[in-house]
Design an enzyme around this catalytic site. Structure first.
Site, mmCIF file in Angstrom:
data_model
loop_
_atom_site.group_PDB
_atom_site.id
_atom_site.type_symbol
_atom_site.label_atom_id
_atom_site.label_comp_id
_atom_site.label_asym_id
_atom_site.label_seq_id
_atom_site.Cartn_x
_atom_site.Cartn_y
_atom_site.Cartn_z
ATOM 1 N N GLY A 12 0.824 -1.200 0.000
ATOM 2 C CA GLY A 12 0.000 0.000 0.000
ATOM 3 C C GLY A 12 0.860 1.252 0.000
ATOM 4 O O GLY A 12 1.986 1.256 -0.496
ATOM 5 N N MET A 14 2.494 2.778 2.374
ATOM 6 C CA MET A 14 3.772 2.616 3.057
ATOM 7 C C MET A 14 4.591 1.508 2.410
ATOM 8 O O MET A 14 5.749 1.710 2.032
ATOM 9 C CB MET A 14 3.534 2.306 4.540
ATOM 10 C CG MET A 14 2.992 3.457 5.344
ATOM 11 S SD MET A 14 4.248 4.632 5.862
ATOM 12 C CE MET A 14 5.002 3.738 7.215
ATOM 13 N N GLY A 15 4.015 0.321 2.296
ATOM 14 C CA GLY A 15 4.754 -0.823 1.793
ATOM 15 C C GLY A 15 5.272 -0.632 0.382
ATOM 16 O O GLY A 15 6.404 -1.023 0.066
ATOM 17 N N ASP A 33 0.967 -8.543 -2.838
ATOM 18 C CA ASP A 33 -0.213 -7.784 -2.451
ATOM 19 C C ASP A 33 -1.417 -8.394 -3.158
ATOM 20 O O ASP A 33 -1.280 -8.939 -4.261
ATOM 21 C CB ASP A 33 -0.060 -6.313 -2.840
ATOM 22 C CG ASP A 33 -1.092 -5.412 -2.176
ATOM 23 O OD1 ASP A 33 -0.755 -4.768 -1.164
ATOM 24 O OD2 ASP A 33 -2.244 -5.350 -2.677
ATOM 25 N N ASN A 89 1.211 -1.463 12.565
ATOM 26 C CA ASN A 89 0.957 -0.820 13.854
ATOM 27 C C ASN A 89 0.308 -1.799 14.837
ATOM 28 O O ASN A 89 -0.699 -1.501 15.465
ATOM 29 C CB ASN A 89 0.070 0.415 13.679
ATOM 30 C CG ASN A 89 0.840 1.591 13.101
ATOM 31 O OD1 ASN A 89 2.035 1.736 13.337
ATOM 32 N ND2 ASN A 89 0.156 2.428 12.349
ATOM 33 N N SER A 115 7.712 4.879 11.201
ATOM 34 C CA SER A 115 7.144 6.224 11.091
ATOM 35 C C SER A 115 7.769 6.923 9.899
ATOM 36 O O SER A 115 8.950 6.737 9.605
ATOM 37 C CB SER A 115 7.400 7.017 12.370
ATOM 38 O OG SER A 115 6.840 8.319 12.279
ATOM 39 N N LYS A 167 6.826 2.711 19.342
ATOM 40 C CA LYS A 167 6.033 3.379 18.300
ATOM 41 C C LYS A 167 4.683 3.828 18.854
ATOM 42 O O LYS A 167 4.155 4.882 18.484
ATOM 43 C CB LYS A 167 5.833 2.432 17.121
ATOM 44 C CG LYS A 167 4.952 2.983 15.976
ATOM 45 C CD LYS A 167 5.509 4.269 15.405
ATOM 46 C CE LYS A 167 4.935 4.618 14.032
ATOM 47 N NZ LYS A 167 3.495 4.507 13.883
ATOM 48 N N ASN A 171 3.347 7.638 18.826
ATOM 49 C CA ASN A 171 2.073 8.102 18.278
ATOM 50 C C ASN A 171 1.239 8.837 19.316
ATOM 51 O O ASN A 171 0.502 9.763 18.993
ATOM 52 C CB ASN A 171 1.295 6.922 17.698
ATOM 53 C CG ASN A 171 1.780 6.542 16.313
ATOM 54 O OD1 ASN A 171 2.932 6.792 15.969
ATOM 55 N ND2 ASN A 171 0.928 5.932 15.522
ATOM 56 N N GLU A 174 2.550 12.202 19.375
ATOM 57 C CA GLU A 174 2.067 12.853 18.148
ATOM 58 C C GLU A 174 0.665 13.407 18.343
ATOM 59 O O GLU A 174 0.358 14.525 17.904
ATOM 60 C CB GLU A 174 2.094 11.835 17.012
ATOM 61 C CG GLU A 174 1.585 12.320 15.683
ATOM 62 C CD GLU A 174 1.529 11.183 14.678
ATOM 63 O OE1 GLU A 174 0.413 10.855 14.214
ATOM 64 O OE2 GLU A 174 2.592 10.608 14.383
#
Length: 306
Positions: A12, A14-15, A33, A89, A115, A167, A171, A174
């Site tokens: 997607g 990110m990947g 995928d 995540n 991230s 992580k 977040n 964040e």
């Protein structure tokens, strides 16, 4: 940097970008995928068959049931001394379950918080991993390729689960920073004192103690979508990590008022007509005789009553 061969499941936003960055750094990536337009192979089995042993397969799919399903399928295809990396995540407690289960099959497991968003392909990704040192070492060439140039951007945070725990806290922080910028934006917008809110935020990007990449992104949004953000709906989702951060704070008796408030503010964004605010308005009317404002009213609340 010597090239490695690695499998990547999930191509997607990110990947897909991670695949390209790895290839640009000289590594061979076999990607899978469900989307036939982006996949390199037709199945997980084909992906595993194309990789030399010991294999490293990096999983970048949504956390929860989908991640568990993919790891389960890979566990039946991989062999002893292979390594699975969960870069989604996932909740850190899931990591411990996966590692224990895979250990019985002789398969290593590394959890990695990632991230960087859609900018990671160009700027690099911040990587926080957890797992045994021997398993991390097998993935290290990929970590080195994906991280930003320079000294920082990668950490072996500790044992299995440490990467996703780090992580998660990242977040949560964040959430708090974004909420602070958002509240400052609303106050600047609410007055007629400041002529150009975008210019104010733009000026903060250099020399101030609150400069950050998130501030840069807010300025980008104000420049692209207009100072009043008319085209954007005031709704903010949460990925789950903000909730997990607050839950971990409760479990460890750690005070976390700013992050908790930021999380609850996201919940409030989903209410077009807040029942809680209706109750407050009703109580003010009962004890103070304050007129209940109609839904369409834009009048500001008075400043004398609670």
């Amino acid at each position: 940097m010597s090239g490695m061969e690695i499998g990547l499941v999930g191509l997607g936003k990110m990947g897909g970008n991670m695949r390209e960055r790895l290839r640009e750094k000289g590594h061979t990536v076999v990607g899978y995928d469900r989307n036939a337009e982006v996949t390199d192979v037709a199945s997980l089995k084909e992906l595993v068959d194309q990789l030399p042993a010991p294999r490293v397969v990096w999983v970048m799919v949504p956390a929860g049931d989908i991640t568990r399903m993919v790891i389960g399928e890979l566990a039946e295809l991989l062999q002893e001394d292979d390594v699975i990396v969960d870069g989604g995540n996932s909740r850190w407690t899931d990591d411990q379950n996966h590692a224990e289960w895979l250990q019985h099959k002789g398969i290593g497991f590394v959890d990695c918080g990632v991230s960087g968003g859609v900018w990671g392909k160009e700027n690099g990704y911040a990587l926080m991993c957890g797992g045994d040192a021997e398993h991390v070492a097998k993935v290290q060439p990929a970590f080195d390729a994906l991280k930003p140039e320079g000294e920082f951007g990668f950490v072996h945070a500790g044992k299995v689960g440490a990467g996703h725990f780090a992580k998660m806290v990242h977040n949560g922080i964040e959430y708090g920073i974004m909420q602070s910028y958002a509240e400052g934006y609303e106050l600047l917008e609410a007055t007629d004192i400041v002529d150009n809110v975008t210019d104010v935020f733009r000026s903060w990007r250099e020399g101030t103690v609150i400069r950050s990449w998130l501030l840069d992104l807010l300025v980008n949004a104000l420049e692209q979508d207009g100072e009043h953000l008319e085209a954007i709906k005031g709704y903010a989702d949460d990925s789950g990590e903000g909730r997990w951060t607050v839950e971990a704070a409760i479990d460890n008796a750690v005070p976390m008022p700013a992050i908790a408030a930021a999380l609850f503010a996201r919940f409030a964004s989903r209410q077009d007509d807040s029942p809680a605010m209706k109750a407050i308005a009703a109580m003010r009317n009962q004890f103070g005789g304050h007129a209940v404002q109609p839904e369409s009213s834009k009048a500001r609340p008075d400043t004398e009553a609670p």
